[in-house]
Design an enzyme around this catalytic site. Structure first.
Site, short mmCIF file in Angstrom:
data_model
loop_
_atom_site.label_atom_id
_atom_site.label_comp_id
_atom_site.label_asym_id
_atom_site.label_seq_id
_atom_site.Cartn_x
_atom_site.Cartn_y
_atom_site.Cartn_z
N TYR A 61 2.91 4.92 55.76
CA TYR A 61 2.13 6.13 56.05
C TYR A 61 3.05 7.35 56.14
O TYR A 61 2.75 8.42 55.60
CB TYR A 61 1.36 5.95 57.37
CG TYR A 61 0.71 7.23 57.86
CD1 TYR A 61 -0.32 7.82 57.12
CD2 TYR A 61 1.13 7.85 59.03
CE1 TYR A 61 -0.90 9.01 57.55
CE2 TYR A 61 0.55 9.02 59.47
CZ TYR A 61 -0.47 9.60 58.73
OH TYR A 61 -1.03 10.77 59.14
N THR A 115 -2.94 25.03 59.56
CA THR A 115 -2.68 24.31 58.31
C THR A 115 -3.89 24.40 57.39
O THR A 115 -5.01 24.03 57.78
CB THR A 115 -2.33 22.84 58.61
OG1 THR A 115 -1.17 22.82 59.43
CG2 THR A 115 -2.04 22.06 57.33
N SER A 133 0.95 18.50 66.56
CA SER A 133 -0.16 18.39 65.61
C SER A 133 -1.50 18.27 66.33
O SER A 133 -1.58 17.70 67.42
CB SER A 133 0.05 17.15 64.74
OG SER A 133 -1.14 16.77 64.09
N GLN A 187 -0.29 23.19 66.18
CA GLN A 187 -0.86 23.22 64.83
C GLN A 187 -2.34 22.92 64.88
O GLN A 187 -2.78 21.96 65.51
CB GLN A 187 -0.15 22.21 63.93
CG GLN A 187 -0.74 22.08 62.53
CD GLN A 187 -1.70 20.92 62.39
OE1 GLN A 187 -1.53 19.90 63.06
NE2 GLN A 187 -2.73 21.06 61.57
N ARG A 233 -3.84 8.92 49.01
CA ARG A 233 -2.55 8.31 49.34
C ARG A 233 -2.68 6.81 49.12
O ARG A 233 -3.17 6.07 49.98
CB ARG A 233 -2.17 8.65 50.77
CG ARG A 233 -2.19 10.17 50.97
CD ARG A 233 -1.68 10.59 52.31
NE ARG A 233 -1.93 12.00 52.52
CZ ARG A 233 -1.99 12.57 53.71
NH1 ARG A 233 -1.81 11.84 54.79
NH2 ARG A 233 -2.23 13.86 53.82
N TYR A 293 -5.91 22.12 62.85
CA TYR A 293 -6.77 21.81 61.71
C TYR A 293 -8.16 22.23 62.12
O TYR A 293 -8.54 22.06 63.28
CB TYR A 293 -6.83 20.30 61.44
CG TYR A 293 -5.68 19.71 60.67
CD1 TYR A 293 -5.29 20.25 59.45
CD2 TYR A 293 -5.01 18.59 61.14
CE1 TYR A 293 -4.24 19.68 58.73
CE2 TYR A 293 -3.97 18.01 60.42
CZ TYR A 293 -3.59 18.56 59.22
OH TYR A 293 -2.57 18.01 58.50
N HIS A 319 2.78 20.06 51.95
CA HIS A 319 2.45 19.00 52.89
C HIS A 319 3.33 17.76 52.64
O HIS A 319 2.89 16.62 52.81
CB HIS A 319 0.96 18.63 52.78
CG HIS A 319 0.32 18.27 54.09
ND1 HIS A 319 -0.42 19.14 54.85
CD2 HIS A 319 0.30 17.09 54.78
CE1 HIS A 319 -0.87 18.52 55.93
NE2 HIS A 319 -0.43 17.28 55.93
N LYS A 374 0.08 27.60 57.28
CA LYS A 374 0.92 26.53 56.71
C LYS A 374 0.23 25.88 55.51
O LYS A 374 -0.92 25.44 55.61
CB LYS A 374 1.19 25.46 57.77
CG LYS A 374 1.97 24.25 57.28
CD LYS A 374 2.38 23.37 58.45
CE LYS A 374 3.14 22.13 58.02
NZ LYS A 374 2.29 21.08 57.47
N ARG A 406 2.00 15.16 50.11
CA ARG A 406 0.97 14.23 50.58
C ARG A 406 -0.43 14.67 50.20
O ARG A 406 -1.40 14.00 50.51
CB ARG A 406 1.05 14.10 52.11
CG ARG A 406 2.37 13.55 52.58
CD ARG A 406 2.59 13.80 54.07
NE ARG A 406 1.82 12.96 54.95
CZ ARG A 406 2.10 11.69 55.25
NH1 ARG A 406 3.16 11.13 54.72
NH2 ARG A 406 1.34 11.01 56.08
C1 FNR Z 1 2.53 15.33 58.14
N1 FNR Z 1 2.24 16.68 58.00
C2 FNR Z 1 1.29 17.26 58.81
N2 FNR Z 1 1.07 18.61 58.75
C3 FNR Z 1 0.19 19.20 59.59
O1 FNR Z 1 0.02 20.40 59.53
N3 FNR Z 1 -0.49 18.43 60.52
C4 FNR Z 1 -0.34 17.09 60.61
O2 FNR Z 1 -0.97 16.44 61.45
C5 FNR Z 1 0.56 16.46 59.73
N4 FNR Z 1 0.76 15.11 59.76
C6 FNR Z 1 1.76 14.53 59.03
C7 FNR Z 1 2.04 13.17 59.18
C8 FNR Z 1 3.11 12.62 58.50
C9 FNR Z 1 3.44 11.17 58.71
C10 FNR Z 1 3.91 13.42 57.64
C11 FNR Z 1 5.11 12.84 56.92
C12 FNR Z 1 3.61 14.75 57.46
C13 FNR Z 1 3.03 17.52 57.08
C14 FNR Z 1 4.28 18.05 57.78
O3 FNR Z 1 3.97 19.00 58.76
C15 FNR Z 1 5.22 18.72 56.78
O4 FNR Z 1 4.53 19.70 56.05
C16 FNR Z 1 5.85 17.73 55.80
O5 FNR Z 1 6.19 16.53 56.46
C17 FNR Z 1 7.08 18.36 55.17
O6 FNR Z 1 7.65 17.53 54.22
P1 FNR Z 1 8.88 16.55 54.55
O7 FNR Z 1 9.87 17.33 55.37
O8 FNR Z 1 8.30 15.41 55.30
O9 FNR Z 1 9.36 16.17 53.19
#
Ligand code: FNR
Length: 382
Positions: A24, A155, A106, A127, A164, A129, A275, A251, A278
């Site tokens: 995940y 976000t 988050s 953050q 995914r 949503y 993101h 974001k 993702r």
């Molecule tokens: C996230 N990201 C994310 N962003 C956000 O705004 N709220 C969230 O709840 C989450 N949850 C989340 C879970 C997991 C497991 C990951 C890996 C990422 C995105 C996160 O804030 C960020 O944008 C990315 O992780 C940046 O990329 P890198 O540094 O992981 O490559």
């Protein structure tokens, strides 16, 4: 396992976590093309070596929204952080505060705002949503404000969840699966003990009242698909501006035109982000998106960036291309899973050391010195 570099934490996390949780965190959307480019495109940003310039006195401090940061780094919001280590949100927040950088909680965290905010002596960032029930979101914002949050990260790149497939394969999402069932079937007793599961599934601290406690985490991604709001548009953001008097950061910006819209909306900052690869596969890596966005809005608002930043050199590259600071996602989550608070603190120390080497050998004494001058050229622009 011996940890020498920030990258070592990924393998350490893989060994520690149940596979469905590691997948995940580690995975991205669709064929994960953007996920790969997010990391490798930073390598193509070439640093310009300079020597013999008396680099004995460096400062890595910077200011964002009247807040002093010891490093130009912010921990990104990451859902379910409290399942990667015991009360993981608290541990990550403590590590961030100990190194003088902000922690962003988050909406989908395990611990609640009320649990995390009081344990550190600097305000956490929050953050948001937007769920379909705006009244409930208003209530969450009131709680954040009451807990001393000033900086809101809104976000916008998850109006629908990306596909995914690793989560579908692992059983984390999809019909007849779901996170709760996964937790009950966990075969990693050491991990379950570490995170304090004790047989009872976690709930999401900030929104469990809305999800309904009995439902808990039954189908995480399915629930997101039903409750996140794809109708959201710039005009809907006005109510947030009206109720929130602190800085608002948008974001999930990847295009110069959207960055200009963020300025027009009155945002205080943006996070250039896909993101972490993702959401929509096939979009630009942030390393490649940043120059155009910086050209469009640099100076009009604060520019943060994330996605694929894995070490201190990447931070210097991002600042050189126009960012004011970076957010770390997976980099800190792997460290948290592997080593808890101490792991995240050590990760930040490793980033700092790497930044110091890069600054010394590019002739940048301060964060403000890190600009186009420290780059040779980026690939594709020769
Ligand atoms: C996230 N990201 C994310 N962003 C956000 O705004 N709220 C969230 O709840 C989450 N949850 C989340 C879970 C997991 C497991 C990951 C890996 C990422 C995105 C996160 O804030 C960020 O944008 C990315 O992780 C940046 O990329 P890198 O540094 O992981 O490559």
């Amino acid at each position: 396992m011996i940890i020498s570099s920030p990258g070592d934490y990924r393998e350490a996390a893989r060994r520690k976590l149940p596979p469905f949780l590691f997948q995940y965190i580690d995975g991205g959307a669709y064929a994960e093309t953007t996920l790969g480019h997010n990391v490798t495109d930073w390598h193509d940003v070439l640093l310009r070596q300079r020597v013999l310039r008396d680099m004995s006195d460096l400062s890595l401090e910077t200011k964002l929204f009247d807040e002093t940061l010891k490093l130009p780094i912010v921990l990104a919001p990451v859902g379910l952080t409290g399942m990667y280590a015991r009360r993981g949100d608290v541990q990550a927040a403590r590590a961030a505060a100990s190194r003088g950088v902000p922690f962003t909680m988050s909406t989908m965290s395990i611990c609640s705002i009320e649990e995390v905010a009081p344990v550190i002596d600097r305000p956490i960032w929050f953050q948001l949503y937007v769920l379909r029930d705006r009244g409930f979101m208003r209530h969450v914002l009131d709680r954040a404000k009451a807990a001393g949050v000033k900086t809101l990260v809104f976000t916008v790149d998850l109006p629908v969840p990306g596909a995914r497939y690793r989560d579908a394969h692992s059983g984390m999402s999809g019909p007849n699966t779901g996170l709760r069932r996964m937790l009950q079937a966990v075969t990693h007793p050491a991990w379950a003990w570490d995170v304090g599961l004790n047989g009872a599934p976690h709930t999401l601290g900030n929104i469990s009242a809305y999800m309904g406690k009995p439902t808990g985490l039954a189908d995480f991604m399915g629930w997101i698909g039903q409750n996140f709001d794809p109708s959201i548009a710039w005009k809907d953001l006005q109510w947030i501006r009206d109720v929130w008097d602190g800085p608002i950061i948008i974001k999930g910006i990847l295009d110069p035109d959207d960055a200009r819209d963020a300025v027009a909306f009155g945002a205080d900052g943006i996070v250039v982000s896909n993101h972490g690869g993702r959401q929509l596969d096939g979009v630009l890596s942030t390393a490649r998106a940043l120059p155009g966005i910086a050209e469009a809005v640099k100076g009009d608002l604060t520019i943060l960036i994330d996605s694929g930043i894995r070490n201190g050199l990447d931070v210097v590259r991002a600042l050189a291309l126009g960012a004011d600071a970076v957010m770390l996602g997976r980099a800190f989550v792997y460290a948290l899973a592997a080593g808890g608070q101490a792991g995240v603190a050590n990760l930040l120390d490793l980033f700092e050391k790497e930044m110091r080497v890069a600054m010394t050998l590019t002739g940048a004494r301060t964060i403000a010195d890190i600009g186009p001058d420290v780059l040779v050229r980026t690939k594709g622009q020769e």
